[in-house]
Design a protein around this motif. Structure first.
Motif, PDB file in Angstrom:
ATOM      1  N   SER A  56       9.890 -22.552   8.106  1.00 17.29           N
ATOM      2  CA  SER A  56       8.289 -22.629   8.290  1.00 17.29           C
ATOM      3  C   SER A  56       7.722 -21.084   8.157  1.00 17.29           C
ATOM      4  O   SER A  56       6.885 -20.922   7.458  1.00 17.29           O
ATOM      5  CB  SER A  56       7.854 -23.474   9.230  1.00 17.29           C
ATOM      6  OG  SER A  56       8.291 -23.048  10.540  1.00 17.29           O
ATOM      7  N   CYS A 103      15.668 -30.163  22.691  1.00 20.26           N
ATOM      8  CA  CYS A 103      14.501 -30.640  21.723  1.00 20.26           C
ATOM      9  C   CYS A 103      14.875 -32.286  21.454  1.00 20.26           C
ATOM     10  O   CYS A 103      13.924 -32.882  21.138  1.00 20.26           O
ATOM     11  CB  CYS A 103      14.947 -29.954  20.236  1.00 20.26           C
ATOM     12  SG  CYS A 103      14.221 -28.219  20.380  1.00 20.26           S
TER      13      CYS A 103
ATOM     14  N   CYS B  80      12.075 -32.963  18.793  1.00 21.90           N
ATOM     15  CA  CYS B  80      10.701 -32.744  19.273  1.00 21.90           C
ATOM     16  C   CYS B  80       9.820 -32.846  17.741  1.00 21.90           C
ATOM     17  O   CYS B  80       8.647 -33.359  17.672  1.00 21.90           O
ATOM     18  CB  CYS B  80      10.381 -31.367  19.749  1.00 21.90           C
ATOM     19  SG  CYS B  80      11.441 -30.042  18.934  1.00 21.90           S
ATOM     20  N   ASP B  81      10.487 -32.410  16.727  1.00 19.18           N
ATOM     21  CA  ASP B  81       9.619 -32.286  15.240  1.00 19.18           C
ATOM     22  C   ASP B  81      10.029 -33.701  14.731  1.00 19.18           C
ATOM     23  O   ASP B  81       9.086 -33.967  13.596  1.00 19.18           O
ATOM     24  CB  ASP B  81      10.090 -31.031  14.566  1.00 19.18           C
ATOM     25  CG  ASP B  81       9.589 -29.997  15.254  1.00 19.18           C
ATOM     26  OD1 ASP B  81       8.447 -29.711  15.816  1.00 19.18           O
ATOM     27  OD2 ASP B  81      10.389 -28.989  14.805  1.00 19.18           O
ATOM     28  N   ASP B  83      12.342 -34.363  12.967  1.00 17.42           N
ATOM     29  CA  ASP B  83      12.829 -34.154  11.596  1.00 17.42           C
ATOM     30  C   ASP B  83      14.444 -34.119  11.576  1.00 17.42           C
ATOM     31  O   ASP B  83      14.904 -33.726  10.635  1.00 17.42           O
ATOM     32  CB  ASP B  83      12.171 -32.906  10.916  1.00 17.42           C
ATOM     33  CG  ASP B  83      12.485 -31.701  11.903  1.00 17.42           C
ATOM     34  OD1 ASP B  83      12.863 -31.754  12.854  1.00 17.42           O
ATOM     35  OD2 ASP B  83      11.712 -30.652  11.316  1.00 17.42           O
TER      36      ASP B  83
END
Lengths: 129, 129
Positions: A56, A103, B80-81, B83
């Motif tokens: 990103s 995560c 978290c994302d 993805d």
């Protein structure tokens, strides 16, 4: 085989990237999935701290550069096809920018996403605006 | 939230794919990294067996379709994302087509790739030519 030759065997994709899995060396919890380019991999090995290539932001990133929650390399693995790398690390505080240890803090229970685990830190305090 | 709505929250890439990490539910060993499209994910959830999208073969694949070494879904996580997806599974025999329990059987020791672990099966016997 020297260290550079071992890295030469790895298969980076058309964008020069390879998927990265980071695991907690203590209990094998998966902390995050990210991407590396060759430079991120070399920096990780020379410094002992995980560096990634942020797709990103389109740049190298030291994991924990804002939070100071670094990932200290303990073991470096690859898979059968040599197109994925896996690092086992000692994680400072927590891996996720949302404050969770990993995560992967959302489990699908009966079709719905459930948050599992407590926050290890408060993102609003750690990431000063 | 129903199950389809939970899947709608996941972020597939420009090719309609999402990275998949498969972990052994017993000990959290990472068994493999692969890719799913929406159909592979739905088949995985409806059958309870991991299905992937094979980028090399450009088609859906039931993990273990040749070897009969299936991966039975125990838990389904995302990050978290949203993805990346992560599944914890009960692995029949072994995950790797090279015969090892995990595709991650190569560790970098002092700069060289070292094979860690014994073969759980003989690929020449399992994959009949």
């Amino acid at each position: 085989m020297d260290a550079a030759a071992a890295l030469d065997e790895l298969k980076f994709d058309a964008n020069g990237l390879i998927p990265l899995i980071v695991q907690d060396a203590k209990n094998n919890q998966v902390l995050m999935m990210a991407w590396m380019n060759r430079e991120a991999l070399e920096l990780t090995l020379s410094t002992g701290k995980i560096h990634t290539y942020s797709r990103s932001r389109k740049r190298l990133a030291l994991k924990g550069e804002s939070s100071r929650h670094f990932q200290h390399v303990k073991e470096f693995w690859t898979d059968c096809d040599k197109d994925v790398v896996l690092f086992k690390v000692d994680q400072d505080v927590a891996a996720c920018h949302e404050g969770y240890r990993s995560c992967f803090y959302r489990r699908n229970d009966n079709g719905a996403w459930t948050t599992v685990g407590d926050r290890a830190f408060d993102p609003d305090k750690v990431y000063q605006k």
